[in-house]
Design an enzyme around this catalytic site. Structure first.
Site, PDB file in Angstrom:
ATOM      1  N   GLU A   1       4.776  -4.728   7.653  1.00  0.00           N
ATOM      2  CA  GLU A   1       3.461  -3.277   8.438  1.00  0.00           C
ATOM      3  C   GLU A   1       4.502  -3.222   9.161  1.00  0.00           C
ATOM      4  O   GLU A   1       4.630  -2.111  10.043  1.00  0.00           O
ATOM      5  CB  GLU A   1       2.269  -3.900   8.107  1.00  0.00           C
ATOM      6  CG  GLU A   1       1.958  -3.552   6.597  1.00  0.00           C
ATOM      7  CD  GLU A   1       1.902  -4.964   6.337  1.00  0.00           C
ATOM      8  OE1 GLU A   1       2.326  -6.182   6.258  1.00  0.00           O
ATOM      9  OE2 GLU A   1       1.111  -5.115   4.953  1.00  0.00           O
TER      10      GLU A   1
ATOM     11  N   GLU B   1      -0.268  -9.065   0.055  1.00  0.00           N
ATOM     12  CA  GLU B   1      -1.830  -9.201   0.252  1.00  0.00           C
ATOM     13  C   GLU B   1      -3.117  -9.469  -1.320  1.00  0.00           C
ATOM     14  O   GLU B   1      -3.953 -10.541  -1.164  1.00  0.00           O
ATOM     15  CB  GLU B   1      -2.367  -8.207   1.129  1.00  0.00           C
ATOM     16  CG  GLU B   1      -1.973  -8.178   2.601  1.00  0.00           C
ATOM     17  CD  GLU B   1      -1.546  -7.031   3.098  1.00  0.00           C
ATOM     18  OE1 GLU B   1      -1.447  -6.128   2.745  1.00  0.00           O
ATOM     19  OE2 GLU B   1      -2.630  -6.969   4.613  1.00  0.00           O
TER      20      GLU B   1
ATOM     21  N   ALA C   1       0.412  -0.693  -0.082  1.00  0.00           N
ATOM     22  CA  ALA C   1      -0.157   0.096  -0.093  1.00  0.00           C
ATOM     23  C   ALA C   1       0.857   1.360   0.265  1.00  0.00           C
ATOM     24  O   ALA C   1       2.138   1.147   0.180  1.00  0.00           O
ATOM     25  CB  ALA C   1      -1.275  -0.074   1.299  1.00  0.00           C
TER      26      ALA C   1
ATOM     27  N   GLY D   1       0.761  -5.027   0.961  1.00  0.00           N
ATOM     28  CA  GLY D   1      -0.175  -5.102   0.513  1.00  0.00           C
ATOM     29  C   GLY D   1       0.044  -5.856  -1.121  1.00  0.00           C
ATOM     30  O   GLY D   1      -1.589  -6.820  -0.942  1.00  0.00           O
TER      31      GLY D   1
HETATM   32  N1  CAA Z   1       4.396   3.168  -1.061  1.00  0.00           N
HETATM   33  C1  CAA Z   1       4.739   4.619  -1.695  1.00  0.00           C
HETATM   34  N2  CAA Z   1       6.280   4.460  -2.291  1.00  0.00           N
HETATM   35  C2  CAA Z   1       6.303   3.123  -2.246  1.00  0.00           C
HETATM   36  C3  CAA Z   1       6.284   2.362  -2.346  1.00  0.00           C
HETATM   37  C4  CAA Z   1       5.312   2.110  -0.725  1.00  0.00           C
HETATM   38  N3  CAA Z   1       4.503   1.182  -0.378  1.00  0.00           N
HETATM   39  N4  CAA Z   1       7.497   1.333  -2.376  1.00  0.00           N
HETATM   40  C5  CAA Z   1       8.537   2.157  -3.092  1.00  0.00           C
HETATM   41  N5  CAA Z   1       8.148   2.427  -3.469  1.00  0.00           N
HETATM   42  C6  CAA Z   1       8.681   4.053  -4.160  1.00  0.00           C
HETATM   43  C7  CAA Z   1       9.581   4.424  -3.124  1.00  0.00           C
HETATM   44  O1  CAA Z   1       9.485   5.816  -2.225  1.00  0.00           O
HETATM   45  C8  CAA Z   1      10.879   4.871  -4.749  1.00  0.00           C
HETATM   46  O2  CAA Z   1      10.558   6.741  -5.240  1.00  0.00           O
HETATM   47  P1  CAA Z   1      10.589   7.968  -5.411  1.00  0.00           P
HETATM   48  O3  CAA Z   1      11.658   7.320  -6.504  1.00  0.00           O
HETATM   49  O4  CAA Z   1      10.395   8.573  -5.767  1.00  0.00           O
HETATM   50  O5  CAA Z   1      11.748   8.156  -4.017  1.00  0.00           O
HETATM   51  C9  CAA Z   1       9.811   4.213  -5.221  1.00  0.00           C
HETATM   52  O6  CAA Z   1       9.421   3.465  -5.095  1.00  0.00           O
HETATM   53  C10 CAA Z   1      11.236   3.175  -5.172  1.00  0.00           C
HETATM   54  O7  CAA Z   1      11.453   2.399  -4.282  1.00  0.00           O
HETATM   55  P2  CAA Z   1      13.069   2.361  -3.879  1.00  0.00           P
HETATM   56  O8  CAA Z   1      13.797   3.631  -3.818  1.00  0.00           O
HETATM   57  O9  CAA Z   1      12.386   2.481  -1.844  1.00  0.00           O
HETATM   58  O10 CAA Z   1      13.562   1.321  -4.804  1.00  0.00           O
HETATM   59  P3  CAA Z   1      14.745  -0.075  -3.590  1.00  0.00           P
HETATM   60  O11 CAA Z   1      14.815  -1.084  -4.836  1.00  0.00           O
HETATM   61  O12 CAA Z   1      15.663   1.215  -2.753  1.00  0.00           O
HETATM   62  O13 CAA Z   1      13.549  -0.713  -2.819  1.00  0.00           O
HETATM   63  C11 CAA Z   1      11.722  -2.345  -2.060  1.00  0.00           C
HETATM   64  C12 CAA Z   1      12.822  -1.995  -3.032  1.00  0.00           C
HETATM   65  C13 CAA Z   1      12.834  -2.824  -0.387  1.00  0.00           C
HETATM   66  C14 CAA Z   1      10.996  -2.556  -2.442  1.00  0.00           C
HETATM   67  C15 CAA Z   1      11.778  -0.564  -0.643  1.00  0.00           C
HETATM   68  O14 CAA Z   1      10.651   0.621  -1.883  1.00  0.00           O
HETATM   69  C16 CAA Z   1      10.136  -1.093   0.203  1.00  0.00           C
HETATM   70  O15 CAA Z   1      10.464  -0.893   1.261  1.00  0.00           O
HETATM   71  N6  CAA Z   1       9.541  -0.209  -0.387  1.00  0.00           N
HETATM   72  C17 CAA Z   1       8.225   0.045   0.677  1.00  0.00           C
HETATM   73  C18 CAA Z   1       7.623  -2.072   1.178  1.00  0.00           C
HETATM   74  C19 CAA Z   1       6.579  -1.513   2.353  1.00  0.00           C
HETATM   75  O16 CAA Z   1       7.179  -2.535   3.391  1.00  0.00           O
HETATM   76  N7  CAA Z   1       5.543  -2.301   1.481  1.00  0.00           N
HETATM   77  C20 CAA Z   1       4.319  -2.103   2.459  1.00  0.00           C
HETATM   78  C21 CAA Z   1       4.079  -0.822   2.467  1.00  0.00           C
HETATM   79  S1  CAA Z   1       2.461  -1.301   4.407  1.00  0.00           S
HETATM   80  C22 CAA Z   1       0.984  -2.349   3.466  1.00  0.00           C
HETATM   81  O17 CAA Z   1       1.058  -2.499   2.249  1.00  0.00           O
HETATM   82  C23 CAA Z   1      -0.170  -2.184   4.634  1.00  0.00           C
HETATM   83  C24 CAA Z   1      -0.810  -2.997   4.120  1.00  0.00           C
HETATM   84  O18 CAA Z   1      -0.896  -3.942   3.994  1.00  0.00           O
HETATM   85  C25 CAA Z   1      -2.087  -2.843   3.579  1.00  0.00           C
END
Ligand code: CAA
Length: 263
Positions: free
Chosen positions: A131, A111, A63, A108
């Site tokens: 999360e 999920e 998400a 998400g």
């Molecule tokens: N939400 C918003 N933006 C996201 C995102 C997310 N979940 N995941 C990645 N992005 C964005 C980053 O902010 C980045 O944007 P910018 O270029 O504008 O800075 C772009 O995507 C590329 O991401 P990274 O630079 O971080 O890429 P990376 O290769 O270094 O890392 C990754 C990849 C490990 C997937 C890392 O992006 C990450 O950890 N993302 C978040 C994963 C996460 O925690 N997901 C769970 C979200 S909570 C949820 O989903 C709740 C639920 O159950 C409903």
């Protein structure tokens, strides 16, 4: 649609979540577009769906953390409901849905794949429920579906530790049915969808309904669900033709034996 593409190839619909700049993260707009896309599927012609993510790095990275970062308790709950409603629509969609997981499937992303009937993934896929590291619980069904798919102990370990797992471990614990080199993933998903699509459509739909609804009730009620859906297949063209072909000993049209794809 800005973030979803939908294409139909013969009897297969392919939905692609297309927000690569954010690794296909699910914001409200993506969820709304996905909901509208599902509503637009022509169920008279399409017999199976494939769901995948755009690009070679990510299926869905979760998400949208930016959107969630300022939510109040009530808004958080509403955002959870928004995702859950769409994912439940996917889970109970009349035709089978195959998730072709082409990279990150976090939060998400994991999920949404679990709301699909079948998951296959690429060798670079990473699954996880990160999360608790963000100070929240999984909110789009992860606390419920992961335990049902991989068992309570493994689900609790993944969710409590927020540890991601690679494709081979996802395969080992039964989160995915098969792992492919990235370039072979989508062709494999389409082939699997086609293998489903050549079978009797009413029977396939009834199987999905029977399995899904049966899992929510006790066995006595579950077998009644099956009896009704089994009965519902009779008198259909497919049942008459399917059984007729067998009885006429038409080897060409007889039941197909298709080996399951493995690693
Ligand atoms: N939400 C918003 N933006 C996201 C995102 C997310 N979940 N995941 C990645 N992005 C964005 C980053 O902010 C980045 O944007 P910018 O270029 O504008 O800075 C772009 O995507 C590329 O991401 P990274 O630079 O971080 O890429 P990376 O290769 O270094 O890392 C990754 C990849 C490990 C997937 C890392 O992006 C990450 O950890 N993302 C978040 C994963 C996460 O925690 N997901 C769970 C979200 S909570 C949820 O989903 C709740 C639920 O159950 C409903």
């Amino acid at each position: 649609m800005e973030f979803i593409t939908y294409e139909v190839e013969e009897k297969i619909g392919i939905i692609t979540i297309n927000r690569p700049k954010a690794l296909n993260a699910l914001n409200s707009q993506v969820l709304e577009e996905l909901d509208a896309t599902l509503d637009s599927v022509d169920l008279d012609t399409v017999r199976a769906l494939v769901l995948t993510g755009a690009g070679e790095k990510s299926f869905v990275a979760g998400a949208d953390i930016g959107e969630m970062s300022t939510l109040t308790k009530a808004e958080g709950e509403a955002f959870g409901k928004k995702g859950n409603d769409v994912f439940r629509k996917l889970e109970t969609f009349p035709i089978p849905v195959i998730a072709a997981v082409n990279g990150f499937a976090l939060g998400g992303g994991c999920e949404i794949s679990m709301s699909c009937d079948i998951r296959i993934c690429s060798e670079n896929a990473i699954f996880g429920q990160p999360e608790v590291g963000l100070g929240i619980t999984p909110g789009f069904g992860g606390t419920q579906r992961l335990a049902r798919i991989v068992g309570v102990g493994m689900a609790k370990q993944m969710i409590y530790t927020a540890r991601n797992i690679k494709a081979d471990e996802a395969y080992r614990i039964g989160l995915v049915n098969a792992v492919y080199p990235l370039e072979e993933l989508l062709p494999a998903a389409k082939k699997l969808a086609q293998t489903i699509a050549i079978n009797a459509p009413i029977a396939v739909r009834n199987c999905k309904k029977a399995i899904n609804e049966g899992l929510d009730v006790n066995m006595d009620e579950a077998i009644v669900i099956e009896e009704k859906l089994f009965g519902d297949c009779f008198e259909t063209e497919d049942q008459k033709a399917g059984m007729g072909n067998f009885l006429e000993k038409d080897k060409e049209k007889k039941l197909k034996v298709v080996p399951f794809q493995n690693k």
